[in-house]
Write a protein that holds these residues in place. Structure first.
Motif, mmCIF file in Angstrom:
data_model
loop_
_atom_site.group_PDB
_atom_site.id
_atom_site.type_symbol
_atom_site.label_atom_id
_atom_site.label_comp_id
_atom_site.label_asym_id
_atom_site.label_seq_id
_atom_site.Cartn_x
_atom_site.Cartn_y
_atom_site.Cartn_z
ATOM 1 N N ALA A 248 35.487 -26.441 7.980
ATOM 2 C CA ALA A 248 35.618 -26.148 9.409
ATOM 3 C C ALA A 248 34.298 -26.407 10.126
ATOM 4 C CB ALA A 248 36.047 -24.702 9.606
ATOM 5 N N ARG A 249 34.401 -26.780 11.407
ATOM 6 C CA ARG A 249 33.203 -27.060 12.202
ATOM 7 C C ARG A 249 32.920 -25.957 13.213
ATOM 8 N NH1 ARG A 249 30.121 -29.919 9.730
ATOM 9 N NH2 ARG A 249 29.067 -30.508 11.682
ATOM 10 N N HIS A 250 33.902 -25.091 13.426
ATOM 11 C CA HIS A 250 33.700 -24.024 14.405
ATOM 12 C C HIS A 250 34.347 -22.738 13.888
ATOM 13 C CE1 HIS A 250 33.134 -22.043 18.242
ATOM 14 N NE2 HIS A 250 34.384 -21.636 18.186
ATOM 15 N N PHE A 251 33.623 -21.622 14.056
ATOM 16 C CA PHE A 251 34.109 -20.307 13.618
ATOM 17 C C PHE A 251 34.018 -19.332 14.791
ATOM 18 C CE2 PHE A 251 32.041 -22.516 10.133
ATOM 19 C CZ PHE A 251 33.010 -22.517 9.136
ATOM 20 N N ASP A 252 34.991 -18.459 14.865
ATOM 21 C CA ASP A 252 35.012 -17.454 15.929
ATOM 22 C C ASP A 252 35.190 -16.073 15.288
ATOM 23 O OD1 ASP A 252 35.442 -15.774 18.080
ATOM 24 O OD2 ASP A 252 36.756 -17.168 19.152
ATOM 25 N N VAL A 253 34.140 -15.257 15.376
ATOM 26 C CA VAL A 253 34.215 -13.888 14.836
ATOM 27 C C VAL A 253 33.939 -12.871 15.942
ATOM 28 C CG1 VAL A 253 33.611 -14.532 12.474
ATOM 29 C CG2 VAL A 253 31.780 -13.997 14.106
ATOM 30 N N VAL A 255 35.974 -11.316 17.635
ATOM 31 C CA VAL A 255 36.845 -10.175 17.308
ATOM 32 C C VAL A 255 36.981 -10.217 15.797
ATOM 33 C CG1 VAL A 255 39.084 -9.078 17.643
ATOM 34 C CG2 VAL A 255 38.064 -10.406 19.511
ATOM 35 N N PRO A 256 36.196 -9.428 15.060
ATOM 36 C CA PRO A 256 36.150 -9.574 13.602
ATOM 37 C C PRO A 256 37.475 -9.305 12.900
ATOM 38 C CG PRO A 256 34.975 -7.589 14.325
ATOM 39 C CD PRO A 256 35.276 -8.389 15.563
ATOM 40 N N THR A 257 38.377 -8.584 13.543
ATOM 41 C CA THR A 257 39.685 -8.327 12.909
ATOM 42 C C THR A 257 40.645 -9.486 13.123
ATOM 43 O OG1 THR A 257 40.377 -7.133 14.889
ATOM 44 C CG2 THR A 257 39.465 -5.826 13.078
ATOM 45 N N ALA A 258 40.266 -10.428 13.986
ATOM 46 C CA ALA A 258 41.137 -11.597 14.232
ATOM 47 C C ALA A 258 40.285 -12.855 14.304
ATOM 48 C CB ALA A 258 41.917 -11.414 15.523
ATOM 49 N N PRO A 259 39.641 -13.251 13.184
ATOM 50 C CA PRO A 259 38.764 -14.406 13.198
ATOM 51 C C PRO A 259 39.555 -15.714 13.240
ATOM 52 C CG PRO A 259 38.996 -13.579 10.977
ATOM 53 C CD PRO A 259 39.736 -12.614 11.857
ATOM 54 N N ALA A 260 38.835 -16.796 13.548
ATOM 55 C CA ALA A 260 39.486 -18.099 13.594
ATOM 56 C C ALA A 260 38.486 -19.171 13.228
ATOM 57 C CB ALA A 260 40.063 -18.344 14.984
ATOM 58 N N SER A 261 38.989 -20.286 12.742
ATOM 59 C CA SER A 261 38.159 -21.446 12.444
ATOM 60 C C SER A 261 38.917 -22.685 12.891
ATOM 61 C CB SER A 261 37.848 -21.531 10.940
ATOM 62 O OG SER A 261 39.042 -21.649 10.188
ATOM 63 N N ALA A 262 38.154 -23.734 13.172
ATOM 64 C CA ALA A 262 38.807 -24.959 13.663
ATOM 65 C C ALA A 262 37.957 -26.158 13.303
ATOM 66 C CB ALA A 262 38.982 -24.869 15.181
ATOM 67 N N GLY A 263 38.597 -27.353 13.375
ATOM 68 C CA GLY A 263 37.895 -28.615 13.102
ATOM 69 C C GLY A 263 37.705 -28.838 11.631
ATOM 70 N N SER A 264 37.417 -30.075 11.276
ATOM 71 C CA SER A 264 37.172 -30.436 9.870
ATOM 72 C C SER A 264 36.378 -31.731 9.822
ATOM 73 C CB SER A 264 38.502 -30.582 9.114
ATOM 74 O OG SER A 264 39.297 -31.587 9.709
#
Length: 264
Positions: A248-253, A255-264
């Motif tokens: 992944a190239r981008h991480f979103d924490v 909201v630590p209980t609902a994290p997300a990642s995107a890109g490759s």
């Protein structure tokens, strides 16, 4: 006259065989008191001479331990330990105060007497979690927000602070409410909460507003961290997320209980 009865004779014998009278304890003679007083005075004077007047217990060496960036010689010079003075008279508090004042890089210091002739200086240096660009140099900031040193070359593995504060629009309200100094301190809190492995890879900590703090990693990946709140939970979540999504190239924490990642 009739003689004494058997009962009377027994009573007299009992009285005569009673406990002996208590012996009087004689107080010490004046001469003895004077001799003891003289001995104590001589002992005190001798002890005072040994501590303050003799050459046996004077400062002859100053040892330094715990330095990383500073050199032992820098610490000795700043401490100004009075070599040659009686060891017992050295003001250890004054030495500690001088070291803190002259060398802000020092976080804690322990000044101790090392009998019979030494002073020990055990220091712990501050560790930078963030650097702030100032002209062509860098100001090191520790996890407490203390700006303790200005260096020409940024220390390796320490992210730089980038304040990208909006002066208009909704994000400007954050600047008006918290001020630039407070927002910079929030960035320090984020940097201090980063897992060590992530901190080494972080190029910069960017602040747009109180709730919009992000990371730029050395390989171009980015992390939305949000505010500095719940830093420990976000650190754990980011570590797990990066392991689960290594491409992944981008991480979103944010909201630590609902994290997300995107890109490759």
């Amino acid at each position: 006259m009739a003689g004494s009865t058997t009962a009377e004779r027994g009573e007299r014998q009992q009285q005569s065989s009673g406990p002996p009278p208590a012996r009087r304890v004689r107080p010490p003679r004046l001469r003895t008191i004077i001799i003891l007083a003289v001995c104590l005075t001589l002992l005190g004077a001798g002890g005072g001479w040994v501590l303050y007047g003799s050459d046996w217990l004077r400062v002859e060496r100053v040892t330094v331990s715990g330095t990383r960036v500073l050199t032992p010689e820098q610490v000795r010079e700043a401490a100004e330990v009075p070599v040659g003075s009686p060891l017992v008279s050295v003001d250890t508090d004054a030495i500690e105060a001088r070291l803190r004042r002259e060398l802000p890089r020092i976080d804690t210091v322990d000044v101790s007497r090392s009998w019979p002739d030494g002073i020990g200086l055990k220091v712990a240096e501050r560790t930078a979690v963030l650097v702030v660009r100032k002209g062509g140099k860098f100001v090191e900031v520790d996890k407490k927000g203390v700006r303790f040193a200005t260096v020409s070359v940024a220390p390796k593995g320490v992210p730089a602070l980038e304040l990208r504060l909006a002066r208009s629009g909704t994000a400007a309200a954050s600047l008006r409410r918290f001020g630039e100094r407070r927002l910079a301190r929030e960035a320090v809190r984020v940097a201090a909460a980063l897992p060590e492995a992530v901190s080494r890879l972080t190029r910069s900590v960017k602040v747009r507003s109180y709730d919009a703090i992000s990371l730029e990693l050395t390989d171009g990946r980015t992390v939305d961290w949000g505010s500095s709140e719940k830093g420990a939970a976000k650190a754990r979540t980011l570590t797990a997320l990066m392991k689960a999504s290594p491409d992944a190239r981008h991480f979103d924490v944010s909201v630590p209980t609902a994290p997300a990642s995107a890109g490759s």
